[in-house]
Design a protein around this motif. Structure first.
Motif, PDB file in Angstrom:
ATOM      1  N   ILE A   1     -41.598 -64.318 106.562  1.00 51.89           N
ATOM      2  CA  ILE A   1     -42.311 -64.345 105.283  1.00 51.89           C
ATOM      3  C   ILE A   1     -43.814 -64.470 105.507  1.00 51.89           C
ATOM      4  O   ILE A   1     -44.612 -63.779 104.860  1.00 51.89           O
ATOM      5  N   GLU A   2     -44.225 -65.329 106.429  1.00 53.37           N
ATOM      6  CA  GLU A   2     -45.658 -65.516 106.687  1.00 53.37           C
ATOM      7  C   GLU A   2     -46.319 -64.227 107.169  1.00 53.37           C
ATOM      8  O   GLU A   2     -47.489 -63.974 106.879  1.00 53.37           O
ATOM      9  N   ASN A   3     -45.567 -63.421 107.898  1.00 51.57           N
ATOM     10  CA  ASN A   3     -46.142 -62.199 108.452  1.00 51.57           C
ATOM     11  C   ASN A   3     -46.029 -61.010 107.506  1.00 51.57           C
ATOM     12  O   ASN A   3     -46.205 -59.863 107.914  1.00 51.57           O
ATOM     13  N   GLY A   4     -45.720 -61.287 106.249  1.00 53.23           N
ATOM     14  CA  GLY A   4     -45.733 -60.235 105.245  1.00 53.23           C
ATOM     15  C   GLY A   4     -44.439 -59.482 105.073  1.00 53.23           C
ATOM     16  O   GLY A   4     -44.404 -58.451 104.394  1.00 53.23           O
ATOM     17  N   GLY A   5     -43.359 -59.969 105.682  1.00 50.54           N
ATOM     18  CA  GLY A   5     -42.072 -59.300 105.521  1.00 50.54           C
ATOM     19  C   GLY A   5     -41.578 -59.390 104.078  1.00 50.54           C
ATOM     20  O   GLY A   5     -41.854 -60.345 103.365  1.00 50.54           O
ATOM     21  N   THR A   6     -40.843 -58.364 103.657  1.00 55.53           N
ATOM     22  CA  THR A   6     -40.323 -58.325 102.287  1.00 55.53           C
ATOM     23  C   THR A   6     -38.993 -59.073 102.208  1.00 55.53           C
ATOM     24  O   THR A   6     -38.051 -58.739 102.921  1.00 55.53           O
ATOM     25  N   VAL A   7     -38.947 -60.080 101.345  1.00 53.43           N
ATOM     26  CA  VAL A   7     -37.695 -60.818 101.145  1.00 53.43           C
ATOM     27  C   VAL A   7     -36.754 -59.996 100.277  1.00 53.43           C
ATOM     28  O   VAL A   7     -35.600 -59.766 100.625  1.00 53.43           O
ATOM     29  N   LEU A   8     -37.252 -59.555  99.132  1.00 50.54           N
ATOM     30  CA  LEU A   8     -36.463 -58.742  98.205  1.00 50.54           C
ATOM     31  C   LEU A   8     -37.337 -57.662  97.592  1.00 50.54           C
ATOM     32  O   LEU A   8     -38.460 -57.949  97.167  1.00 50.54           O
ATOM     33  N   ASP A   9     -36.816 -56.447  97.531  1.00 51.53           N
ATOM     34  CA  ASP A   9     -37.472 -55.378  96.782  1.00 51.53           C
ATOM     35  C   ASP A   9     -36.830 -55.357  95.402  1.00 51.53           C
ATOM     36  O   ASP A   9     -35.737 -54.834  95.227  1.00 51.53           O
ATOM     37  N   GLU A  10     -37.528 -55.955  94.448  1.00 54.01           N
ATOM     38  CA  GLU A  10     -36.949 -56.106  93.108  1.00 54.01           C
ATOM     39  C   GLU A  10     -36.592 -54.765  92.473  1.00 54.01           C
ATOM     40  O   GLU A  10     -35.703 -54.680  91.632  1.00 54.01           O
ATOM     41  N   ASN A  11     -37.276 -53.706  92.877  1.00 56.38           N
ATOM     42  CA  ASN A  11     -37.008 -52.385  92.301  1.00 56.38           C
ATOM     43  C   ASN A  11     -35.641 -51.845  92.709  1.00 56.38           C
ATOM     44  O   ASN A  11     -35.115 -50.930  92.066  1.00 56.38           O
ATOM     45  N   LEU A  12     -35.075 -52.412  93.772  1.00 59.81           N
ATOM     46  CA  LEU A  12     -33.783 -51.932  94.251  1.00 59.81           C
ATOM     47  C   LEU A  12     -32.631 -52.817  93.796  1.00 59.81           C
ATOM     48  O   LEU A  12     -31.484 -52.585  94.166  1.00 59.81           O
ATOM     49  N   ILE A  13     -32.952 -53.828  93.006  1.00 56.52           N
ATOM     50  CA  ILE A  13     -31.916 -54.730  92.505  1.00 56.52           C
ATOM     51  C   ILE A  13     -31.505 -54.292  91.110  1.00 56.52           C
ATOM     52  O   ILE A  13     -32.340 -54.111  90.231  1.00 56.52           O
ATOM     53  N   GLU A  14     -30.211 -54.098  90.942  1.00 61.39           N
ATOM     54  CA  GLU A  14     -29.699 -53.755  89.619  1.00 61.39           C
ATOM     55  C   GLU A  14     -29.552 -55.041  88.825  1.00 61.39           C
ATOM     56  O   GLU A  14     -28.606 -55.799  88.987  1.00 61.39           O
ATOM     57  N   VAL A  15     -30.519 -55.293  87.954  1.00 60.92           N
ATOM     58  CA  VAL A  15     -30.563 -56.569  87.235  1.00 60.92           C
ATOM     59  C   VAL A  15     -29.419 -56.702  86.247  1.00 60.92           C
ATOM     60  O   VAL A  15     -28.724 -57.712  86.192  1.00 60.92           O
ATOM     61  N   ALA A  16     -29.203 -55.695  85.446  1.00 62.99           N
ATOM     62  CA  ALA A  16     -28.186 -55.788  84.394  1.00 62.99           C
ATOM     63  C   ALA A  16     -26.821 -55.457  84.958  1.00 62.99           C
ATOM     64  O   ALA A  16     -26.318 -54.361  84.836  1.00 62.99           O
ATOM     65  N   THR A  17     -26.219 -56.428  85.609  1.00 65.54           N
ATOM     66  CA  THR A  17     -24.909 -56.229  86.199  1.00 65.54           C
ATOM     67  C   THR A  17     -23.911 -57.164  85.560  1.00 65.54           C
ATOM     68  O   THR A  17     -24.241 -58.068  84.803  1.00 65.54           O
ATOM     69  N   LYS A  18     -22.683 -56.939  85.910  1.00 64.73           N
ATOM     70  CA  LYS A  18     -21.614 -57.779  85.377  1.00 64.73           C
ATOM     71  C   LYS A  18     -21.802 -59.228  85.788  1.00 64.73           C
ATOM     72  O   LYS A  18     -21.436 -60.152  85.070  1.00 64.73           O
ATOM     73  N   ASN A  19     -22.386 -59.426  86.963  1.00 62.58           N
ATOM     74  CA  ASN A  19     -22.565 -60.779  87.465  1.00 62.58           C
ATOM     75  C   ASN A  19     -23.762 -61.480  86.826  1.00 62.58           C
ATOM     76  O   ASN A  19     -24.005 -62.639  87.075  1.00 62.58           O
ATOM     77  N   ASP A  20     -24.532 -60.771  86.040  1.00 61.35           N
ATOM     78  CA  ASP A  20     -25.715 -61.364  85.422  1.00 61.35           C
ATOM     79  C   ASP A  20     -25.773 -60.937  83.958  1.00 61.35           C
ATOM     80  O   ASP A  20     -26.763 -60.465  83.459  1.00 61.35           O
ATOM     81  N   ILE A  21     -24.650 -61.142  83.277  1.00 63.61           N
ATOM     82  CA  ILE A  21     -24.429 -60.529  81.975  1.00 63.61           C
ATOM     83  C   ILE A  21     -25.325 -61.096  80.885  1.00 63.61           C
ATOM     84  O   ILE A  21     -25.548 -60.444  79.873  1.00 63.61           O
ATOM     85  N   THR A  22     -25.894 -62.292  81.071  1.00 60.94           N
ATOM     86  CA  THR A  22     -26.767 -62.858  80.039  1.00 60.94           C
ATOM     87  C   THR A  22     -28.034 -62.035  79.869  1.00 60.94           C
ATOM     88  O   THR A  22     -28.698 -62.144  78.850  1.00 60.94           O
ATOM     89  N   LYS A  23     -28.384 -61.215  80.856  1.00 59.73           N
ATOM     90  CA  LYS A  23     -29.577 -60.383  80.770  1.00 59.73           C
ATOM     91  C   LYS A  23     -29.251 -58.970  80.286  1.00 59.73           C
ATOM     92  O   LYS A  23     -30.108 -58.117  80.244  1.00 59.73           O
TER      93      LYS A  23
END
Length: 299
Positions: free
Chosen positions: A190-212
């Motif tokens: 993380i300190e060296n600028g590595g990407t933890v998560l690319d939010e653009n590649l996460i499908e937010v509206a999924t069955k596992n996150d149905i409140t959104k």
């Protein structure tokens, strides 16, 4: 004083000299001679030893391949002392590229969880607003960090949420053997600028996150109440233990609530007790319905 640990490899000509901390910025180096080693003053010094054939620098170690004119047993301690002396005197292992972004210092510490196979690594900054779980390296397109963690042979699952990463291990190693290595890797990555998560590649509206998802409004009233209870009363508690609970479904006929356990909660020996004695009793009380049952579809 720098501490160096000497470790053998599968190749008897190559020996590893391990540091307690990472010495490179997610890069690997291989030098065949002193001219190639311009980026590493330490490697250049090592090439003055007549038996040094190749120098590798990666992660937290320097590996040296020797010519057959000597045996490692005769020279390994002297090489370790030379590396230690060089570093302790302020010698440069790898020259820093001035064009690289400067480090963003963070702290990372490990917390135990109710699941003995899982450890929670808490980071001093927010990582994501979307909880996401990876069961294997093939699922890690959205997380370069998770992909790198799966390259450790003992990493079984990775779960990332808010400001922490939960790592579930195989039984081949105890946590006291690997915690420092994992914590240091996450910190350096993380300190060296590595990407933890690319939010653009996460499908937010999924069955596992149905409140959104818009589908929330189409659910029956009881399902909506269950989701709200889980969000407000249950999720903060399980998050503190390095896990997550996601609503899956509610069957009005048999009053069964199905949930998905993630992170440290998944496979936890105490998860069944938590579901029945904690969550199920809470739902029965708050919904005033003693017939409600809670099941984890991945327990």
């Amino acid at each position: 004083m720098t501490k160096i640990t000497i470790k053998e490899t599968q190749n008897p000509a190559i020996l590893k000299f391990e540091f307690e901390d990472f010495i490179t910025k997610n890069q690997n180096f291989e030098f065949k001679n002193i001219d190639e080693a311009e980026a590493s003053p330490l490697a250049q010094q090592l090439f003055y030893l007549p038996f040094v054939k190749t120098v590798y620098i990666s992660g937290n170690f320097i590996a040296i391949e020797r010519y057959s004119i000597v045996e490692w047993d005769d020279v390994k301690d002297a090489v370790a002392e030379q590396i230690t002396s060089f570093v302790d005197k302020g010698g440069v292992i790898i020259k820093v590229d001035e064009n690289q972004p400067k480090k963003q210092p963070i702290t990372v510490y490990g917390e135990t969880t109710p699941n003995p196979a899982a450890l929670k690594f808490v980071v001093s900054r927010m990582l994501t607003k979307n909880a996401i779980e990876y069961k294997n390296i093939d699922q890690t397109a959205s997380s370069p960090l998770a992909k790198e963690l799966f390259k450790f042979p003992y990493v079984k699952e990775v779960f990332i949420d808010e400001n922490y990463i939960s790592v579930t291990k195989y039984d081949i190693n105890d946590w006291d053997e690997i915690t420092l290595e994992v914590r240091t890797f996450i910190k350096q990555f993380i300190e060296n600028g590595g990407t933890v998560l690319d939010e653009n590649l996460i499908e937010v509206a999924t069955k596992n996150d149905i409140t959104k998802d818009e589908a929330f409004d189409k659910l029956d009233t009881t399902s909506q109440q269950i989701i709200n209870i889980l969000e407000e009363y249950v999720k903060p508690a399980v998050a503190a233990d390095g896990g997550n609970i996601a609503f899956d479904s509610y069957n009005e006929d048999d009053k069964t609530v199905k949930v998905i356990l993630q992170g440290a909660c998944s496979g936890c020996p105490s998860s069944t007790f938590t579901l029945k004695s904690g969550i199920e009793n809470m739902l029965k009380s708050m919904l005033n319905d003693e017939a409600i049952k809670v099941e984890a579809i991945n327990a």
